[in-house]
Design a protein around this motif. Structure first.
Motif, PDB file in Angstrom:
ATOM      1  N   VAL A 216      37.546 -16.094  36.927  1.00  0.00           N
ATOM      2  CA  VAL A 216      38.707 -15.215  36.856  1.00  0.00           C
ATOM      3  C   VAL A 216      38.295 -13.845  37.384  1.00  0.00           C
ATOM      4  O   VAL A 216      37.612 -13.081  36.693  1.00  0.00           O
ATOM      5  CB  VAL A 216      39.228 -15.079  35.415  1.00  0.00           C
ATOM      6  CG1 VAL A 216      40.540 -14.292  35.398  1.00  0.00           C
ATOM      7  CG2 VAL A 216      39.424 -16.441  34.787  1.00  0.00           C
TER       8      VAL A 216
ATOM      9  N   ASP B 193      39.074 -10.479  37.721  1.00  0.00           N
ATOM     10  CA  ASP B 193      40.028  -9.664  36.975  1.00  0.00           C
ATOM     11  C   ASP B 193      40.276  -8.309  37.638  1.00  0.00           C
ATOM     12  O   ASP B 193      40.117  -7.257  37.032  1.00  0.00           O
ATOM     13  CB  ASP B 193      39.524  -9.476  35.540  1.00  0.00           C
ATOM     14  CG  ASP B 193      40.641  -9.105  34.573  1.00  0.00           C
ATOM     15  OD1 ASP B 193      41.790  -9.488  34.830  1.00  0.00           O
ATOM     16  OD2 ASP B 193      40.339  -8.456  33.559  1.00  0.00           O
TER      17      ASP B 193
ATOM     18  N   ARG C  32      43.318 -11.987  39.708  1.00  0.00           N
ATOM     19  CA  ARG C  32      44.349 -11.249  38.971  1.00  0.00           C
ATOM     20  C   ARG C  32      44.452  -9.841  39.556  1.00  0.00           C
ATOM     21  O   ARG C  32      43.445  -9.157  39.733  1.00  0.00           O
ATOM     22  CB  ARG C  32      43.982 -11.168  37.480  1.00  0.00           C
ATOM     23  CG  ARG C  32      44.215 -12.466  36.738  1.00  0.00           C
ATOM     24  CD  ARG C  32      43.498 -12.489  35.392  1.00  0.00           C
ATOM     25  NE  ARG C  32      43.837 -11.365  34.534  1.00  0.00           N
ATOM     26  CZ  ARG C  32      44.898 -11.324  33.720  1.00  0.00           C
ATOM     27  NH1 ARG C  32      45.741 -12.339  33.690  1.00  0.00           N
ATOM     28  NH2 ARG C  32      45.118 -10.287  32.939  1.00  0.00           N
TER      29      ARG C  32
ATOM     30  N   ASN D 197      48.518  -6.480  35.928  1.00  0.00           N
ATOM     31  CA  ASN D 197      48.162  -7.499  34.937  1.00  0.00           C
ATOM     32  C   ASN D 197      46.664  -7.575  34.685  1.00  0.00           C
ATOM     33  O   ASN D 197      46.235  -8.065  33.640  1.00  0.00           O
ATOM     34  CB  ASN D 197      48.670  -8.871  35.390  1.00  0.00           C
ATOM     35  CG  ASN D 197      50.188  -8.932  35.458  1.00  0.00           C
ATOM     36  OD1 ASN D 197      50.868  -8.375  34.604  1.00  0.00           O
ATOM     37  ND2 ASN D 197      50.722  -9.580  36.487  1.00  0.00           N
TER      38      ASN D 197
ATOM     39  N   GLU E 122      42.373 -11.370  27.742  1.00  0.00           N
ATOM     40  CA  GLU E 122      43.482 -11.628  28.662  1.00  0.00           C
ATOM     41  C   GLU E 122      43.033 -12.507  29.821  1.00  0.00           C
ATOM     42  O   GLU E 122      43.743 -13.444  30.229  1.00  0.00           O
ATOM     43  CB  GLU E 122      44.035 -10.307  29.185  1.00  0.00           C
ATOM     44  CG  GLU E 122      44.808  -9.499  28.173  1.00  0.00           C
ATOM     45  CD  GLU E 122      46.257  -9.936  28.078  1.00  0.00           C
ATOM     46  OE1 GLU E 122      46.651 -10.859  28.808  1.00  0.00           O
ATOM     47  OE2 GLU E 122      46.985  -9.351  27.254  1.00  0.00           O
TER      48      GLU E 122
ATOM     49  N   HIS F  14      44.305 -16.429  30.724  1.00  0.00           N
ATOM     50  CA  HIS F  14      44.858 -16.797  32.033  1.00  0.00           C
ATOM     51  C   HIS F  14      44.173 -18.058  32.556  1.00  0.00           C
ATOM     52  O   HIS F  14      44.835 -18.985  33.049  1.00  0.00           O
ATOM     53  CB  HIS F  14      44.675 -15.637  33.016  1.00  0.00           C
ATOM     54  CG  HIS F  14      45.420 -15.794  34.291  1.00  0.00           C
ATOM     55  ND1 HIS F  14      46.762 -15.499  34.417  1.00  0.00           N
ATOM     56  CD2 HIS F  14      45.022 -16.241  35.509  1.00  0.00           C
ATOM     57  CE1 HIS F  14      47.155 -15.739  35.651  1.00  0.00           C
ATOM     58  NE2 HIS F  14      46.117 -16.196  36.344  1.00  0.00           N
TER      59      HIS F  14
ATOM     60  N   GLN G 131      45.217 -21.212  30.495  1.00  0.00           N
ATOM     61  CA  GLN G 131      46.518 -21.759  30.884  1.00  0.00           C
ATOM     62  C   GLN G 131      46.412 -22.546  32.196  1.00  0.00           C
ATOM     63  O   GLN G 131      47.067 -23.586  32.355  1.00  0.00           O
ATOM     64  CB  GLN G 131      47.531 -20.621  31.006  1.00  0.00           C
ATOM     65  CG  GLN G 131      47.844 -19.943  29.678  1.00  0.00           C
ATOM     66  CD  GLN G 131      48.486 -18.575  29.829  1.00  0.00           C
ATOM     67  OE1 GLN G 131      48.944 -18.210  30.914  1.00  0.00           O
ATOM     68  NE2 GLN G 131      48.511 -17.811  28.746  1.00  0.00           N
ATOM     69  N   TYR G 132      45.574 -22.081  33.100  1.00  0.00           N
ATOM     70  CA  TYR G 132      45.349 -22.787  34.368  1.00  0.00           C
ATOM     71  C   TYR G 132      44.740 -24.165  34.114  1.00  0.00           C
ATOM     72  O   TYR G 132      45.198 -25.180  34.636  1.00  0.00           O
ATOM     73  CB  TYR G 132      44.435 -21.933  35.245  1.00  0.00           C
ATOM     74  CG  TYR G 132      43.986 -22.583  36.529  1.00  0.00           C
ATOM     75  CD1 TYR G 132      44.780 -22.561  37.669  1.00  0.00           C
ATOM     76  CD2 TYR G 132      42.732 -23.210  36.616  1.00  0.00           C
ATOM     77  CE1 TYR G 132      44.359 -23.150  38.861  1.00  0.00           C
ATOM     78  CE2 TYR G 132      42.304 -23.797  37.793  1.00  0.00           C
ATOM     79  CZ  TYR G 132      43.113 -23.767  38.913  1.00  0.00           C
ATOM     80  OH  TYR G 132      42.692 -24.354  40.085  1.00  0.00           O
TER      81      TYR G 132
END
Length: 435
Positions: free
Chosen positions: A83, A85, A108, A112, A119, A123, A126-127
């Motif tokens: 991720v 970020d 990201r 966001n 956070e 993310h 959920q992926y």
């Protein structure tokens, strides 16, 4: 017994408690049979998705990704999700140079991005969840979290898989070590993680109160899904809070004593204080879970005591450190002036006995852990292990300073998330191709 004698007796017991507690904890590691799962073979095949949160990790992320991909095995297939970020350094470029179909990079963008590690992890969760649901594999997927500077030990997933063979286990926490321990400050952190924390987590594994760490946590996808769309919170120690939520949900967390994650230690005192202040502030935020723990009927009395101990102890260390430092200063003053300060300071023939007691209480725990480090790991010479043991009391004082700073930040409403900075590293070999 007059008030002065009572006070002196109390302080003597207080001084004796610290080395005694450390001795009992260290002996527990040697006395307890090596905890480990039974070999369940391939009865419970699992797929591992390793999440690596990355914010300006250009110095270390390539090594971390390659090391994570190298954990892939026939019985423990691995996918890696990075991720990004909102990095504004060369992190995206470094990741683009790694060509592997098992690597998934999620970028990201602001606004966001940069809202904390929790956070970013949500993310990625959920992926992975969406992919697992579409393929009907939610019961087989385990999500691991490895920080941007983390390195997993070869074969570690086999041990973790064996723990997950027990259906009541919702998560497994790995042992953590420091790989740049050539620096004294980094070595102190290795002593802390690989000896003190290792012993504490081993004890918690017995009573069922193992806590999750930010690095090297592995959680069933199904367990995370039970906690909603955002299993990781905005808490400054999202790992500690997640562990508490899993325990409250009635699932067990195990501690893997052989599966090891290594990470960078901080070599700058200022950055260490900033990191530990964030940890302390997050610990204070988690005190809101105490009433929930008290109401949870499935948590045993022994487990409840242990939960309260590691939630509340950090807030007792700071004032006790101030008291001990004040008393030490009082003793120094008394010896210089030959004033017994209303009977609180031993002078004359008893002064040497008093000073030896003080020195023993302050130094012996660190030397004990230094010896444990040498006997347990054997990767540092004895003289270095004892040297870092002598420096250990100073390291604890830094922790107390961080706790006081955390209290100030908490009560003044300063909750900004501060990222730990990395050191540049030499590149590692490329990860092997997936079978």
């Amino acid at each position: 017994m007059n008030d002065t004698t009572q006070f002196a007796t109390f302080m003597l017991l207080l001084l004796a408690f610290w080395p005694s507690y450390n001795l009992v904890l260290a002996l527990f590691v040697w006395w307890r049979p090596k905890p480990g799962p039974e070999d369940q073979g391939s009865k419970h095949p699992l797929e591992y998705w390793i999440i690596i949160p990355a914010l300006n990790e250009e110095r270390v992320v390539a090594n971390t990704v390659r090391s994570a991909l190298a954990l892939d095995g026939a019985r423990t297939p691995v996918q890696v999700v990075v991720v990004d970020d909102g990095s504004d350094d060369r992190t995206p470029h470094v990741l683009a140079q790694i060509e592997d179909h098992r690597l998934h990079v999620i970028r990201r963008e602001p606004p966001n991005a940069r809202k904390g590690k929790g956070e970013a992890l949500n993310h990625a969760f959920q992926y992975v969840r969406d992919i697992a649901v579409s393929e009907g594999k939610t019961h087989r997927v385990v999500i691991g979290v490895i920080d941007g500077d983390g390195r997993g030990a070869p074969g570690m997933l086999s041990e973790i898989t064996q723990y997950f063979a027990e259906r009541s286990v919702g998560a497994v926490q790995c042992r953590v070590r420091i790989h740049n321990r050539g620096d004294l400050l980094a070595f102190l952190q290795d002593l802390e993680f690989s000896c003190v924390v290792d012993a504490s987590q081993s004890l918690r594994d017995v009573v069922g109160t193992v806590g999750l760490g930010g690095n090297g946590q592995f959680v069933r996808l199904s367990t995370l899904m039970r906690l909603g769309d955002a299993p990781w919170s905005a808490c400054l120690v999202e790992d500690l809070e997640l562990g508490l939520r899993i325990h409250l949900d009635g699932q067990r967390i195990r501690y893997a004593t052989r599966a090891t994650i290594t990470q960078q230690g901080l070599v700058d005192v200022k950055r260490l204080l900033r990191q530990r202040t964030r940890w302390g502030q997050g610990n204070l935020q988690c005190l809101s879970y105490v009433p929930k723990l008290l109401r949870a009927r499935h948590i045993t009395s022994i487990a409840l005591i242990e939960f309260l101990q590691y939630l509340l102890t950090p807030w007792l260390v700071a004032p006790m450190t101030l008291v001990i430092c004040a008393l030490l200063g009082l003793n120094v003053y008394g010896q210089i002036t030959q004033d017994d300060v209303f009977g609180l300071v031993a002078i004359g023939p008893e002064a040497w006995t008093s000073m030896l007691l003080w020195a023993g209480a302050l130094v012996l725990p660190g030397l004990l852990w230094g010896l444990v480090h040498r006997l347990k790991h054997g990767d540092e010479p004895l003289w270095r292990a004892l040297l870092v043991g002598l420096a250990y009391p100073g390291f604890l004082i830094l922790g107390s300073v961080s706790t006081l700073r955390a209290l100030f930040r908490y009560f003044t409403g300063r909750n900004m998330w501060a990222k730990t900075e990395r050191l540049a590293e030499e590149p590692v070999l490329k990860a092997p191709k997936a079978a």
